[in-house]
Design an enzyme around this catalytic site. Structure first.
Site, PDB file in Angstrom:
ATOM      1  N   PRO A 175       0.812  -1.220   0.000  1.00  0.00           N
ATOM      2  CA  PRO A 175       0.000   0.000   0.000  1.00  0.00           C
ATOM      3  C   PRO A 175       0.845   1.270   0.000  1.00  0.00           C
ATOM      4  CG  PRO A 175      -0.331  -1.269   2.038  1.00  0.00           C
ATOM      5  CD  PRO A 175       0.627  -2.038   1.198  1.00  0.00           C
ATOM      6  N   GLU A 186       2.620  -7.381   8.468  1.00  0.00           N
ATOM      7  CA  GLU A 186       2.867  -5.981   8.816  1.00  0.00           C
ATOM      8  C   GLU A 186       3.859  -5.355   7.858  1.00  0.00           C
ATOM      9  OE1 GLU A 186       1.529  -4.069  11.648  1.00  0.00           O
ATOM     10  OE2 GLU A 186       0.154  -5.625  10.990  1.00  0.00           O
ATOM     11  N   ARG A 222      -3.755  -7.543 -20.946  1.00  0.00           N
ATOM     12  CA  ARG A 222      -4.656  -7.136 -22.028  1.00  0.00           C
ATOM     13  C   ARG A 222      -4.006  -6.114 -22.960  1.00  0.00           C
ATOM     14  NH1 ARG A 222      -7.298  -2.561 -21.238  1.00  0.00           N
ATOM     15  NH2 ARG A 222      -9.278  -3.060 -22.240  1.00  0.00           N
ATOM     16  N   ASP A 232     -10.004   2.800 -24.614  1.00  0.00           N
ATOM     17  CA  ASP A 232     -10.256   2.588 -23.189  1.00  0.00           C
ATOM     18  C   ASP A 232     -10.379   3.894 -22.441  1.00  0.00           C
ATOM     19  OD1 ASP A 232     -10.082  -0.121 -23.207  1.00  0.00           O
ATOM     20  OD2 ASP A 232      -7.998  -0.225 -22.547  1.00  0.00           O
TER      21      ASP A 232
HETATM   22  N1  ADE Z   1      -1.302  -4.774  -0.007  1.00  0.00           N
HETATM   23  C1  ADE Z   1      -2.277  -4.359   0.825  1.00  0.00           C
HETATM   24  N2  ADE Z   1      -2.958  -3.354   0.322  1.00  0.00           N
HETATM   25  C2  ADE Z   1      -2.416  -3.081  -0.908  1.00  0.00           C
HETATM   26  C3  ADE Z   1      -2.685  -2.139  -1.922  1.00  0.00           C
HETATM   27  N3  ADE Z   1      -3.645  -1.226  -1.795  1.00  0.00           N
HETATM   28  N4  ADE Z   1      -1.928  -2.162  -3.024  1.00  0.00           N
HETATM   29  C4  ADE Z   1      -0.923  -3.059  -3.146  1.00  0.00           C
HETATM   30  N5  ADE Z   1      -0.619  -3.964  -2.215  1.00  0.00           N
HETATM   31  C5  ADE Z   1      -1.357  -3.981  -1.109  1.00  0.00           C
END
Ligand code: ADE
Length: 228
Positions: free
Chosen positions: A87, A114, A151, A165
């Site tokens: 994330p 974590e 794709r 697209d």
């Molecule tokens: N792992 C947990 N959440 C994620 C996200 N939003 N993008 C990529 N990997 C992740």
């Protein structure tokens, strides 16, 4: 293109064996190989994580299995760019998908727990997030990246199918309709039945602008800026 995916849940990847990606594999345009990270551990419990130095509750992915798995994947996919899902990564966009689709191969590490031992990043080319929210693991992001990239590989979709697209340029797609002409009293816009291709193209362009302005004002602003 070859895509290697390193994961502790190889069983989650069945969706990649369906539909367009299945056909891409049959046509030899795409080869996906799954690696079970636990196969690269040395201990009898096949432990891929451990406690964090400095303390804290969460578990951390260990270096050794990840380094070993990437090294094995690289043997078979030597030009593969290494991506880790997290994330905290840079946001995955259509532009990023296009860039990845021009690579000869990708090796995707599905992040978990974590965190991941920071030393893993010494062998990573790109840290990628699929959006500003937190998932339970990197498997869904790896599938999203694989699907978007696949794709765009020439030959996977019919010719030119991805050109209009949404997100190519800054506009969303225009609205589309199919038979019947009237459904539950809802009519197809008259212009689409006119046979006047010039007028239809103008209408579609206007509609794409209008729906982008309404649904995604952020994209519309970018569009106006690029247009001027
Ligand atoms: N792992 C947990 N959440 C994620 C996200 N939003 N993008 C990529 N990997 C992740």
């Amino acid at each position: 293109m070859r895509i290697d995916i390193i994961t502790i849940f190889p069983g989650m990847f069945a969706p990649l064996e369906q539909s367009i990606l299945k056909r891409a594999a049959e046509k030899k345009l795409l080869e996906i190989k799954l690696w079970d990270l636990r196969d690269f551990t040395q201990d009898k419990h096949r432990k891929v994580d451990d406690t964090a130095y400095g303390g804290g509750k969460g578990m951390v992915f260990r270096c050794e299995p990840v380094f070993n798995a990437v090294s094995r994947a690289k043997n078979e996919n030597p030009c593969g760019k290494v991506i880790i899902t997290s994330p905290q990564g840079s946001l995955f966009t259509q532009e990023a998908a296009k860039k990845f689709s021009r690579e000869q191969g990708l090796i995707i590490i599905c992040g978990h727990y974590e965190g991941i031992d920071e030393r893993v990043f010494s062998i990573v080319d790109y840290e990628v997030s699929i959006g500003d929210y937190v998932l339970t693991g990197g498997e869904l992001p790896a599938m999203v990246i694989t699907d978007c990239v696949a794709r765009l590989i020439p030959g996977v979709l019919p010719k030119e199918a991805s050109v209009d697209d949404s997100f190519n340029g800054c506009l969303l797609d225009w609205p589309c309709y199919t038979k019947p002409e009237v459904f539950n009293g809802l009519r197809v816009p008259e212009i689409l039945l006119s046979g006047n291709h010039k007028k239809i193209a103008e209408w579609r362009c206007k509609q794409a602008e209008e729906r982008t302005r309404k649904k995604r004002p952020d994209l519309y602003k970018k569009y106006l800026k690029e247009k001027s």
